[in-house]
Structures are given as structure tokens and as C-alpha cells.
Design a protein around this motif. Structure first.
Motif, PDB file in Angstrom:
ATOM      1  N   ILE A  76       0.823  -1.204   0.000  1.00 23.94           N
ATOM      2  CA  ILE A  76       0.000   0.000   0.000  1.00 23.94           C
ATOM      3  C   ILE A  76       0.859   1.257   0.000  1.00 23.94           C
ATOM      4  CG2 ILE A  76      -0.257   0.427   2.486  1.00 23.94           C
ATOM      5  CD1 ILE A  76      -3.133   0.365  -0.042  1.00 23.94           C
ATOM      6  N   TYR A  77       2.085   1.151   0.531  1.00 25.77           N
ATOM      7  CA  TYR A  77       2.953   2.330   0.566  1.00 25.77           C
ATOM      8  C   TYR A  77       3.486   2.668  -0.819  1.00 25.77           C
ATOM      9  CZ  TYR A  77       2.619   2.109   5.582  1.00 25.77           C
ATOM     10  OH  TYR A  77       2.124   2.113   6.858  1.00 25.77           O
TER      11      TYR A  77
ATOM     12  N   GLN B  29      -7.614  -0.105   3.786  1.00 26.59           N
ATOM     13  CA  GLN B  29      -6.318  -0.246   3.123  1.00 26.59           C
ATOM     14  C   GLN B  29      -5.700  -1.621   3.365  1.00 26.59           C
ATOM     15  OE1 GLN B  29      -3.702   3.459   3.344  1.00 26.59           O
ATOM     16  NE2 GLN B  29      -5.345   4.010   4.754  1.00 26.59           N
TER      17      GLN B  29
ATOM     18  N   ARG C 128       0.262   4.355  -2.545  1.00 32.02           N
ATOM     19  CA  ARG C 128      -0.220   5.633  -2.027  1.00 32.02           C
ATOM     20  C   ARG C 128       0.862   6.693  -1.909  1.00 32.02           C
ATOM     21  NH1 ARG C 128      -5.004   6.194  -0.569  1.00 32.02           N
ATOM     22  NH2 ARG C 128      -4.614   7.857   0.944  1.00 32.02           N
ATOM     23  N   SER C 129       2.079   6.406  -2.322  1.00 34.21           N
ATOM     24  CA  SER C 129       3.161   7.370  -2.154  1.00 34.21           C
ATOM     25  C   SER C 129       3.103   8.505  -3.161  1.00 34.21           C
ATOM     26  CB  SER C 129       4.520   6.671  -2.256  1.00 34.21           C
ATOM     27  OG  SER C 129       4.694   6.111  -3.545  1.00 34.21           O
TER      28      SER C 129
ATOM     29  N   PHE D 139      -5.850   0.485  -3.165  1.00 32.07           N
ATOM     30  CA  PHE D 139      -6.265   1.723  -2.511  1.00 32.07           C
ATOM     31  C   PHE D 139      -5.233   2.802  -2.834  1.00 32.07           C
ATOM     32  CE2 PHE D 139      -9.088   3.034   1.096  1.00 32.07           C
ATOM     33  CZ  PHE D 139      -8.628   4.323   1.230  1.00 32.07           C
ATOM     34  N   GLU D 140      -5.478   3.579  -3.873  1.00 26.20           N
ATOM     35  CA  GLU D 140      -4.553   4.626  -4.322  1.00 26.20           C
ATOM     36  C   GLU D 140      -5.120   6.011  -4.026  1.00 26.20           C
ATOM     37  OE1 GLU D 140      -2.229   2.405  -8.023  1.00 26.20           O
ATOM     38  OE2 GLU D 140      -3.372   4.228  -8.395  1.00 26.20           O
ATOM     39  N   PRO D 141      -4.280   7.048  -4.066  1.00 31.54           N
ATOM     40  CA  PRO D 141      -4.783   8.398  -3.796  1.00 31.54           C
ATOM     41  C   PRO D 141      -5.602   8.988  -4.934  1.00 31.54           C
ATOM     42  CG  PRO D 141      -2.452   8.473  -4.325  1.00 31.54           C
ATOM     43  CD  PRO D 141      -2.816   7.026  -4.199  1.00 31.54           C
TER      44      PRO D 141
END
Length: 232
Positions: A66-67, A134, A70-71, A140-142
């Protein structure tokens, strides 16, 4: 099909997040107050760092990819979503300095202690719900897009059993929790604006997923509600 994940977050970016975000939080809390000896501000900052820190550690163990997701905004993010985020994110950030200027300097709002407690309950519940979403959803992206290169498919586990967009429910709880926890009625104005934009985003994203993500239309028929069971 070959699955291509986003590149990992660089060490420099990870360090900048770890240092920059707490410093930015301190700035937007205390600069509007004009002093550092405001105890509700320190409680708020400490609370967020601890709760988000626990959430981050849990996600690192159960869904570390997830990091990567979502980074940053990934290529292919819908143009309309970038426009909505350009409207929503400033309002979301503005909640805190508006609230601290009100409660910490001007004392415009008379907020009962029970509402402050409710605000912290909403923050805990919102952060926990967002972490749960998440944890079960590696997509789960921004930004809003169809993640074909990642083999995106419909997620039905965890909170997705109950509503189709639990991450947005989490965000709304946090939007409302911030003004309450900081004892400011005036900060509900940017919170309401951010919530309205997020509801619009939910509707447009849901329409995109129905037409372009295999299986989503069937999932939407089984899981009827986007954000609020029994309402919408």
C-alpha cells in the motif's frame, strides 16, 4: 497477465514524509494560535501522531504494498479527479488552522466538552476504518483510475462487505472529527466543503468503476450503498 506494481518509495521520500508531515502539522496547528503553550493543540498533535503511527505499523505488516500505491499519484489518474482533489485538499487542510485560530486565539466558538470527546471518537473510528480498508485493498490509491497494469479486481472483504467506498466514509468521519476535537464550529465550513466534494467524487468514481471494472456492476447490485447503509 503480467502484474506491474508501482515502484517502491525512495528512502529520501520516506524520510521526508516521516519528518515533514509532523513538522507541517505543528505549523498549521500553532502558527494560527501564535504561541506554543496551547495544551489542546499539543494533545491534538500527539493524538494524531500516535494513532496514525499505529495505523502505519499495522499496514506495514499486513499490506506493505500500500505504501507503493499511495506514495504518489500514478499515471492514468482521471483528469476530473485531479480537479476535484485540487478543490478538496486545500479545504481539508484548512480545517486545522481555521479551528486553531478560532479555539486557540479568538475563542469564537463555545463547544461543549462532550462534542470535543465526540470529535476524538470520530477521529479514532475514521482512522481505524481507513486502515481496515487499506489492509484488505491493495488497490487503494490516492487518485481515481482503473489499475489495469496491477490486475485490479473488485474487493469484497472487510468493510467492503457493507459499503462500496469505506475509505471515503473514513475521510468524512475525519473531516467532521477535526473541528469537533479542536472545539471549533467555524472549521465545520471547510469540513462541509471537503465533504461535499468527496461525495461528488464518490458518485463519479462509482460510475467509472461500474462501466470499466469487471465485476463491479454485480458487486454494486449486491452491496447497495456507496457510503451510508440504508441511505446512499
Amino acid at each position: 497477465m503480467t502484474v506491474t506494481e508501482p515502484p517502491p518509495m525512495t528512502r529520501a521520500l520516506a524520510i521526508s514524509y516521516a519528518i515533514g508531515l509532523p513538522l507541517a502539522l505543528l505549523a498549521i496547528v500553532f502558527l494560527p494560535v501564535g504561541r506554543l503553550d496551547w495544551s489542546p493543540g499539543w494533545f491534538f498533535v500527539t493524538f494524531l501522531i500516535v494513532v496514525y503511527g499505529i495505523s502505519a505499523l499495522v499496514l506495514w505488516r499486513v499490506n506493505p504494498v500500500i505504501y507503493r500505491a499511495r506514495s504518489r499519484f500514478q499515471p492514468g489518474t482521471e483528469r476530473w479527479d485531479r480537479i476535484l482533489l485540487a478543490l478538496m485538499l486545500p479545504a481539508m487542510v484548512a480545517e486545522i488552522p481555521v479551528a486553531t485560530f478560532d479555539a486557540g486565539r479568538m475563542s469564537w466558538s463555545d463547544v461543549p466538552f462532550s462534542i470535543v470527546v465526540l470529535g476524538y471518537v470520530l477521529l479514532v473510528a475514521g482512522i481505524a476504518l481507513g486502515a481496515w480498508a487499506q489492509a484488505v485493498n491493495r488497490f487503494f490509491e490516492p487518485g481515481v483510475r482503473i489499475q489495469r497494469e496491477r490486475g485490479q479486481h473488485v474487493i469484497t472483504a472487510g468493510p467492503y462487505q457493507f459499503v462500496r467506498h469505506p475509505g471515503y466514509v473514513s475521510a468524512i468521519m475525519i473531516f467532521v472529527g477535526v473541528p469537533f476535537s479542536l472545539a471549533s464550529w467555524w472549521a465545520l465550513i471547510p469540513a462541509a466543503f471537503a465533504t461535499a466534494i468527496l461525495i461528488l467524487r464518490t458518485s463519479w468514481e462509482d460510475a467509472l468503476l461500474r462501466t470499466e471494472l469487471d465485476g463491479y456492476a454485480d458487486y454494486a447490485r449486491r452491496t447497495r450503498f456507496r457510503l451510508m447503509p440504508g441511505i446512499w
